[in-house]
Every structure is written in C-alpha cells, then in structure tokens.
Design an enzyme around this catalytic site. Sequence first.
Site, mmCIF file in Angstrom:
data_model
loop_
_atom_site.group_PDB
_atom_site.id
_atom_site.type_symbol
_atom_site.label_atom_id
_atom_site.label_comp_id
_atom_site.label_asym_id
_atom_site.label_seq_id
_atom_site.Cartn_x
_atom_site.Cartn_y
_atom_site.Cartn_z
ATOM 1 N N LYS A 213 0.810 -1.226 0.000
ATOM 2 C CA LYS A 213 0.000 0.000 0.000
ATOM 3 C C LYS A 213 0.845 1.278 0.000
ATOM 4 O O LYS A 213 0.452 2.303 -0.523
ATOM 5 C CB LYS A 213 -0.950 0.010 1.187
ATOM 6 N N SER B 293 1.424 -9.837 -1.170
ATOM 7 C CA SER B 293 1.116 -8.414 -0.978
ATOM 8 C C SER B 293 1.497 -7.859 0.391
ATOM 9 O O SER B 293 1.749 -6.665 0.524
ATOM 10 C CB SER B 293 -0.367 -8.161 -1.242
ATOM 11 N N GLU C 257 -9.650 7.204 4.025
ATOM 12 C CA GLU C 257 -10.537 6.253 4.692
ATOM 13 C C GLU C 257 -9.714 4.999 4.964
ATOM 14 O O GLU C 257 -8.707 4.762 4.300
ATOM 15 C CB GLU C 257 -11.715 5.899 3.778
HETATM 16 C C1 LIG Z 1 -5.220 -3.854 1.637
HETATM 17 C C2 LIG Z 1 -4.524 -5.130 1.300
HETATM 18 C C3 LIG Z 1 -4.937 -5.938 0.210
HETATM 19 C C4 LIG Z 1 -6.141 -5.633 -0.614
HETATM 20 O O1 LIG Z 1 -6.106 -4.442 -1.333
HETATM 21 P P1 LIG Z 1 -5.854 -4.420 -2.914
HETATM 22 O O2 LIG Z 1 -6.143 -3.029 -3.288
HETATM 23 O O3 LIG Z 1 -6.810 -5.409 -3.517
HETATM 24 O O4 LIG Z 1 -4.451 -4.822 -3.144
HETATM 25 C C5 LIG Z 1 -4.194 -7.064 -0.093
HETATM 26 N N1 LIG Z 1 -3.126 -7.421 0.647
HETATM 27 C C6 LIG Z 1 -2.712 -6.691 1.708
HETATM 28 C C7 LIG Z 1 -1.531 -7.146 2.470
HETATM 29 C C8 LIG Z 1 -3.387 -5.531 2.061
HETATM 30 O O5 LIG Z 1 -2.985 -4.801 3.131
#
Ligand SMILES: *Cc1c(COP(=O)(O)O)cnc(C)c1O
Length: 400
Positions: free
Chosen positions: A96, A384, A118
């Site tokens: 993020k 992610s 948000e």
């Molecule tokens: C917020 C988050 C997501 C989901 O958000 P996307 O916009 O779909 O990427 C996925 N993985 C992690 C670790 C997150 O913090």
Amino acid sequence: MDHTLEKSAFAVDEKGYYGLFGGAYIPEMLYPNVEELRQNYLSIISQPDFQQEFQNLLSEYVGRPTPLYFAKRLSEKYQTQIYLKREDLCHTGAHKVNNTIGQILIARKLGKKRIVAETGAGQHGVATATVCALMGLECIVYMGKLDMERQKPNVERMHMLGAKVIAATCGSQTLKDATNEAMRHWINNPTDTHYIIGSVVGPHPYPDMVTRFQSVISEEIRKQLTEKFGNPNPDYVLACVGGGSNAAGAFYHFLDEPEVKLIALEAAGQGVSSGHSAATTALGKPGVLHGSKTILMQTDDGQVTEPYSISAGLDYPGIGPIHAHLFESGRAQFYSVTDEEALQAGLLLSRMEGIIPALESAHALAYLEKLHAKPNDIVVVNLSGRGDKDLATYSKALSL
Ligand SMILES: *Cc1c(COP(=O)(O)O)cnc(C)c1O
C-alpha cells in the site's frame, strides 16, 4: 515509470473508462476536487523531479526493489517453479505504501496542506499516516467505529504517527461509512485537502493513478525475471483482489503479453453461496460504487450487499473498474478462495518457507493447490503483505 501501455486495450481511455467500466460518478460538490486532480496528475507524474523523488523514496525509504524469491520447498510440493514477489518486505509491511508515497508527492505539488483518507482494517490508514509524518502534512483518517474496536493495533500505530483518527458512527460503522465521511470532509475542504484513496477504486483518475504507482511491482518482476532467465515473462501471475491495487500493479506490464496468464483471487469467505462472501465477480452485477461503474455485490433493487471475509483487506463489495474489464474481457481469470483455504495456505507458507503471509496474500497462495502448472512453468505469486497483523486471527482459527 514505464508508459508503454498508454495505447493498450487494457489501459484507461481518455474519458476514464476501461471498456464499459470506470468513469467518475460523483456528486457535483466533489467535481472541482476530482477535476483538479484529473487535469494535473499525468503532467505531475511525468515531471523529472517528481520521478526522481518518487524513485528515490521507493528505494531508500520503502526498500525497493523487493526480492523475487524462489520458494524451493513450495515449488517441490507443487511440482512447478514458484517465485514470490516480496511486497511483504516493503516498509509498513505491504504494497500500500507504493501508492501513498506517490499520492502524497502529488498532493504536495498541488499545494495541499492536509490529507484525508478512509481505512477499513487500518492498513491504508497506517500507510497514509506514515507518508504524512514523512512529509510533515496533517493527516485525518476516517475509520468505522466497529473497525476501530476490531483493529486496535493499527489505530495505535496511526496515533503514534501523529494522525487524527475519526470514528465513522453511521450505518454498519465499517469501511463504506468511513469512505462516505472522508468524501464529506473533502467536499467541505476542497482547496487545501487531498484525498488519498487506498486501492484502484473511486472516480477517474484514481484507479489509473493508483495503478500507475503500483505498476512498479510488475516493472520489477520483468527486470528480475530477465536477469534470471533472459525472458521477462512468467507463465502465470497470481494476486489477491480486494479493491485490486496489488493485483493491478502485479499485472500491469503483462497486460499486453497474452502468453502470461493472469489469475485474480477473490475472497469466498465461508463459501460463495453461504451468504458470507466477498467473491465479487461470482456474485456481483454491474453498478456504480464509490464513484465508478464496476461490478459489485448488490441486492435485486441495487442496494450494496454487506461483504464478508476473514481477511479485512478483501472484505469489500466491489472491485476496481480495471478488474471488471479484465474479468469481462477474459484477459484475467477470477477464482475465489475460502477463509479455511486461505488459513491453511498461510500456515503452509509459514512452515515450509519461514514466511508468515498476510491473510489477503494467503488467498493467492491457496490457489497454487488448484493451479496444476507444469514442472517448468514459472509461477509468480504476489505476496502483498506480511502476516503480523493477522497473528491473532491465525492463532484462534488454527488453534495454535
Ligand atoms: C489492503 C490489502 C490488500 C487488498 O487491497 P488491494 O487493493 O486489492 O491490493 C491485499 N493485501 C494486503 C496485504 C493488504 O494490506
């Protein structure tokens, strides 16, 4: 940043659409703010001093490039070649921050003094509070009252970083209510405030702007695969989709490479037909959500359905318009993964590779079980985020 995709069928068009999806469906009061951004974002992003500062912060502050790690034991188990793109190693623990760094630099160029955002689980709130501290800008984060109770450590992080966290007390007191309150704040403070959206959602130009900032993920994957194999293209890229920003970033530079199969994993929650799910493409229909035309879960008369997933980051009733287009066009395949499958995949990665993944990322890992890739196929999974924030959930659900 690479701009080779500007003429692609999968890139946004001049009106802010991806095929049938996208646009800017906003109240008139919000028009000046969104229009200011739309008129300026591309020229700001392309300025050399912007690029230099963005790239410098990504490398020195975020820790990029993140490794593309060959998961040897996992590869042996699934009889294929699995590479993990380690976004979990980014500063703040997830992808993020790539986006919040980009957006705060844009806000500064536009002369904004204050940032509003948000947050649902608090991950985007923390990433926003982090860059506000870095740049010395005031930070206001709206968060559902219920989410503040459920995600206390992230509220404490935001306080530590100097952000003001305001409880959204209407409706279900969760993400969509926080979004409404943040929008209201922005309408009332148009000249000095920038609204940092945390995924590839919202009115144009947000989905395109966020995609561009996250596209550093696929840009690096291509470079790293070229160094390893002399070929930038893997056989598969897998990523989880909440709103879809990590997936959009991991897919972006492969969109016009048809031999690369793109696989998006949504949260099935307790099961697609259980009534407790966030599997948007399986359950949703076209409609308008948070300013763009996309696919969303809704009742027959168009009321947004309350989503459910064990993973807070995937607990969203829609997907970004780029993903609605990738789904409709068949360019990406969408599947869903249950809470239980994700928990087991998270445990497996922890025990086999010594990496505790975020529950969101565990949804992408869970699909390896069903992928049936060939032994020589190169499979990239976008990891992610890291799982520290989910330890209590893992421990309880898995009785550790
Ligand atoms: C917020 C988050 C997501 C989901 O958000 P996307 O916009 O779909 O990427 C996925 N993985 C992690 C670790 C997150 O913090």
